[in-house]
Structures are given as C-alpha cells and as structure tokens.
Design an enzyme around this catalytic site. Structure first.
Site, short mmCIF file in Angstrom:
data_model
loop_
_atom_site.label_atom_id
_atom_site.label_comp_id
_atom_site.label_asym_id
_atom_site.label_seq_id
_atom_site.Cartn_x
_atom_site.Cartn_y
_atom_site.Cartn_z
N ASP A 72 0.85 -1.20 0.00
CA ASP A 72 0.00 0.00 0.00
C ASP A 72 0.88 1.24 0.00
OD1 ASP A 72 -1.78 2.04 0.51
OD2 ASP A 72 -2.12 1.46 2.61
N ASP B 53 -3.94 3.92 2.72
CA ASP B 53 -5.37 3.71 2.98
C ASP B 53 -5.70 2.25 3.31
OD1 ASP B 53 -5.09 2.48 0.55
OD2 ASP B 53 -6.64 3.62 -0.48
N ASP C 14 -1.75 -0.82 -3.84
CA ASP C 14 -1.94 0.03 -5.01
C ASP C 14 -0.67 0.05 -5.87
OD1 ASP C 14 -0.19 1.67 -3.56
OD2 ASP C 14 -1.85 2.75 -2.62
N ASP D 226 -8.80 -13.35 -18.40
CA ASP D 226 -9.72 -13.83 -17.38
C ASP D 226 -10.83 -14.67 -18.03
OD1 ASP D 226 -10.45 -13.45 -14.48
OD2 ASP D 226 -12.31 -12.74 -15.39
N GLU E 275 -6.70 -18.05 -18.73
CA GLU E 275 -7.22 -18.66 -17.52
C GLU E 275 -8.41 -19.50 -17.94
OE1 GLU E 275 -9.54 -17.88 -13.34
OE2 GLU E 275 -10.13 -16.95 -15.22
#
Ligand code: GLC
Length: 556
Positions: free
Chosen positions: A21, A25, A29, A207, A270
């Site tokens: 992070d 927060d 990210d 995906d 995938e």
C-alpha cells in the site's frame, strides 16, 4: 532458433490490493507495487502479472471492470501504471496485465446504455439479454447458475417501469456477460488490447478465457450436471470451452504478433478445464502462448496423480514422447506449472497445513521449478504463507462467501496482505491504515525481513532455487535437452527424474525417510535437511525434494 522469453519464465503474480500500500489507505496500489518491485527482482523472477487495477466498483475485487482504459483511484492513476511498467522494464522484468473480456461491470458505459435502450437494440445486443420464460416472463431464460451462487440471470426493470428482460451473468449480477457473437464487442477488445500494448505491456492474462462464447440458443444444462462453484471443472457446460472461442484468440494472436519486436508479446488463458489436452487447444501455434496448468495445481500431494499430470502436460505441449520442437519467439507451446493464485487456498494449507503443509509446499516448489517450462508464482507463496482460515465474517469481501450466505469460505483467505517487515500488523504493508483484510499476528515470523535473515527460510529456498535454475545448464533457459527422464525402480511414492546435462530431482512423497540411489556428484539444493550420503545413496526425509548435480549417470 531463438526461444520465446515466456517459455521458461518465472511469472510472479502481483495481486495489487494485497501486495503493498503506497498511500496509506490500507489497500494495496500501484505506488506500493512501484516501491516493492525490487523484491520481485531479488527473488529472481522474469515477469510480473498484475491483477486488474482498472476502474471498478470492486464488487469482485476489480474483476468487475467499469472502464478498462483507466486506473481505479484506489490503485492510482494511469501515470502510476506507466511508472510501474517502466520501472519493471528497468529491472529486467516483463509486464503482463489482466484483461477481463467475459463481462464488464454493471457500472460500465455500455451496460448503462443497454439498460436505457429497448429490447432488441444495438446496445442490448452487446450483452446477453433475453425474455424470461413462463407467465409474464417471470422465470429466467434458462437454468444456468452463477459461479458465485444463485441463478446466472437477473431481471431488469425497463425504462418505462415495466418488468423487463433478463441478462446473463456467470458471476455476480454486477458482472453482465458480453455477447462475443457481436462483432462490435470483438473490435472493442482488440482496441483495449492495443491501448495497453501501446503503453508497453508485454502480455495479457485472459480472465475466464474459456467462457467468452456461449452455445447457440443458450440451451439448458442437463439435470444433475453440477454447476456453480462445484461445476467449475469436469463437465462440458454450454458456457465453457465452445469451439468458436478459438476464433477470438486467433485474432488476438495476430494483433500480438503485429506488436512483436525482438521479443514477443504474449497471452495466457485462464481456463478451468480438467484435461491438459483440452487446454492445449488454446495454445495451438496461431492462438495463445500459454494456458494455466490448473490440472497440476489440482493434483494435490499425490505421487501418481502428479506423475500423470506431468506426463500429460509434457505430452500436450508437444513431446508425444519424443523431444519437442523448440518454438520460435512468436510460436509454439511450452508447459507451465501453477501452485497458487488469488482464487484458490494457499498451497501450504491445501497440502495439509502446519509443518507438514509447509514442508510439502517447499518440496512442491522445487519439483515445479525443476520441470521444463515456465512457472507462475503467486505472491506470498515464496514466503510459505498459509491460507488465513479464521477471518471473521464481517471482514470477508469475496462474493463467493457473501452470495453463499457464508456456506463457502470464499477466496479472502489467500488474499491477506503481504507481511514485509516489523513485529506486528500491518507489517509494513501499509504506512497508514489497517490492511483491508487483517493479517495474523503469527506472520511476524514470516515477513520478508525475518526470512531474509534466515538461511533456511522459504524465501531463501526460493531465491536459491531461482538462482540455480538460472545458471544450471539443464534448467530454465539454459536447457538444451528439455525433456525430463523418469527414474524408475524407486520405492512407491518417490518421484525422480533426470535432465541433461547432469541434473537429477527426487521427491519423497511417502510418510517416512527413503534412501535413494544417487550418482557421483553433489547436492545442489534440498527443501529440508537431507543426508547423510552413504556411498551411492542419499536419505531423503518425508515430504522433501532434492536437486542433485551429477555427471549425467543415475543408477538404480
Ligand atoms: C477469474 C478471476 C476471479 C474472478 C472471476 C470473474 O476466475 O481469477 O478472481 O472472480 O474470473 O471475473
């Protein structure tokens, strides 16, 4: 002939929300990725795969994409993405990003337009809208079930306020399935791929790659055939693995090839399919470069099943029992090996948990890293992290958990943020807020910092293995005779093979120590302390893999 970079690459999967992070927060990210990329380089990986960081309402942790050409504010900005790509390239790492073509978010511009338009409109035809069955169309159009529980259809209210059509969503209602028989959908995704290729990415992880095209007429699934989470594998269902999906990937391959410079741009499917042979159809020379080897992931810690899947994988990748044709930079399949990702329980826990689970996960890592082909590593597996099984219901976010009313644990347990340093949560994952999923206090021993100090740690084992894999002439990119030869005549439950020149790998999957014959040579690496070497025999403890360097002869 030049070998494609991906064919022996170690891909490190960065699950962005849980890696690091950067802005305090509590959610990982791109700033965090930027900061921690040296960890991936130091590990010895060749490429990163970044899970979706696109604009999303995060109903399915970003796999519900509202704008595939922008970065969600929780993850950063497009400039941050560019910085990550650039820094990764500077460190010698290729960059693969996710593309989610089966569905959009319900908050995408296209879906909003579809809801506002009339049945039969161009806007609706981008998705799979149908009238319901039964009186007043009150029943779903067919009996398909969502992967995440409940029917795969949701009924809408038409713009005039009347009960309306139904739309298909194989996942949550927030993920409407696209209609891949619609040419506009096809050209839109080519344009999305171009957008990221132009920004310099080296490839895509696709995906739900086997789900894009549905059987014509959307026929019912026969009674008794498992669907939903239970039906992810095994049966032929009218929404998985339809022949026309391959046309899509032929087009994608042409686009990828048109971007190839000295190095290929690649795509990985995938596809949850049970047989290596069916997966292999996705990696025909004019299609994708790889398809995740989920049969290997699902083989468990079972010597017979592992040997069978390894043989099937190598066979499907083109050996047919003889040495395969080496592929060029732009063509040819290569085997790959997968032990974890953000959708399955961590290997340590799948293999039994506790000390046994850790021992087996370490042994399994050395097995897969000794095989020909590439390896996909899931972040945290190099630390031997276990699944976090005791997350409180209130903190769980996965729709698999939420939509099953807590009946299925879901996938949060493998998504707990990485422990980097320090003695207490957040273990330097975040400089500010509490991590989005709580980390166990016991992870103090498993931080990168703690493991860097311990020569016997799982991190040290991975680093050593990747270093040897890079330099040994029989392994990784150096290997010129890539097919392993099984060593037979060993006790049941021991898997052993040689690779030329001068490499042997033995895995003891039995409950006790086994004495295995070894040629003249030396121990390269072991997943647990072994020995002693007595004459031409080595004692290998239970749940242990050894790498042995020899002059090429293996007795026994
Ligand atoms: C893939 C992703 C998974 C996601 C699903 C729907 O299986 O890996 O995390 O929930 O697709 O997009």
């Amino acid at each position: 002939m030049r070998r494609g970079w991906w064919q022996d690459a170690i891909f490190y999967q960065i699950y962005v929300r849980s890696f690091a992070d950067g802005d305090g927060d509590g959610v990982g990210d791109l700033g965090g990725v930027l900061k921690r990329l040296p960890h991936v380089r130091d590990l010895g990986a060749d490429a990163i795969w970044l899970t979706p960081f696109y604009r999303s309402p995060m109903v399915d942790a970003g796999y519900d994409v509202a704008d595939p050409r922008d970065v969600d504010p929780v993850f950063g900005t497009l400039v941050d993405a560019d910085r990550v790509f650039e820094r990764a390239h500077d460190l010698g790492l290729k960059v693969v990003v996710d593309v989610v073509p089966n569905h959009t978010s319900h908050e995408s511009a296209w879906f909003a337009a579809a809801l506002a338009a009339a049945p039969g409109s161009v806007e609706r035809s981008r998705y799979l809208f149908r009238d319901g069955r039964g009186p007043n169309g009150a029943e779903p159009p067919n009996n398909w079930l969502s992967q995440f529980g409940g029917p795969a259809w949701t009924r809408i209210t038409e713009p005039d306020g009347a009960f309306g059509q139904w739309y298909l969503h194989l996942y949550t209602p927030a993920q409407p399935d696209l209609n891949w028989r619609n040419l506009e959908v096809r050209s839109e995704y080519l344009s999305i791929l171009r957008f990221w290729l132009d920004r310099g990415v080296d490839g895509f992880r696709i995906d739900v790659a086997h789900g894009l095209v549905k059987a014509l007429g959307l026929p019912d699934v026969p009674d008794g055939v498992p669907q939903g989470w239970a039906g992810r594998l095994g049966h032929r269902l009218p929404y998985w693995d339809q022949p026309e999906v391959h046309d899509v990937y032929r087009t994608w391959r042409r686009l990828l090839d048109s971007y190839a410079g000295p190095d290929a741009r690649i795509a990985i499917a995938e596809a949850w399919l049970p047989e290596p042979a069916r997966l292999a159809a996705y990696t025909r020379p004019d299609e994708l470069h790889q398809a995740f080897n989920f049969p290997y992931l699902l083989a468990g810690w079972d010597p017979d099943r592992l040997r069978e899947v390894i043989d099937e994988t190598l066979h499907a990748a083109g050996s047919g029992g003889v040495a395969p044709t080496r592929a060029t930079a732009s063509g040819g399949a290569a085997p790959n090996w997968v032990l974890g990702n953000h959708d399955v329980a961590r290997a340590v826990t799948r293999f039994g948990g506790g000390r046994v689970g850790v021992a087996r996960a370490r042994a399994a890592a050395l097995l897969e890293l000794a095989l020909p082909g590439s390896v996909y590593l899931y972040q945290g597996d190099e630390l031997g992290l276990p699944e976090v099984e005791d997350l409180a219901a209130e903190v769980r976010r996965d729709p698999v958990f939420l939509r099953s009313g807590g009946r299925l644990p879901g996938r949060d347990g493998c998504r707990v943020p990485i422990p980097w340093a320090g003695h207490a949560p957040p273990f330097d994952f975040s400089a500010g807020g509490a991590p989005w999923l709580p980390q166990p206090a016991s992870w103090a021993e498993l931080t990168v910092e703690a493991q860097e100090r311990d020569p016997d740690s799982t991190l040290a084992l991975y680093r050593a293995a990747l270093r040897i894999r890079r330099t040994h002439p029989a392994l990784g990119v150096n290997s010129t005779s890539p097919w392993p030869t099984w060593v037979d005549g060993l006790p049941a439950g021991v898997l052993a093979f040689t690779r030329e020149p001068g490499f042997a790998c033995a895995v003891n999957l039995t409950d006790g120590p086994v004495s295995v014959p070894v040629p003249t040579g030396e121990l390269l690496l072991a997943s647990a302390p072994v020995g002693p070497v007595a004459g031409d025999r080595l004692v290998v403890p239970s749940d242990t893999t050894v790498w042995w360097s020899s002059d090429g002869r293996v007795s026994g």
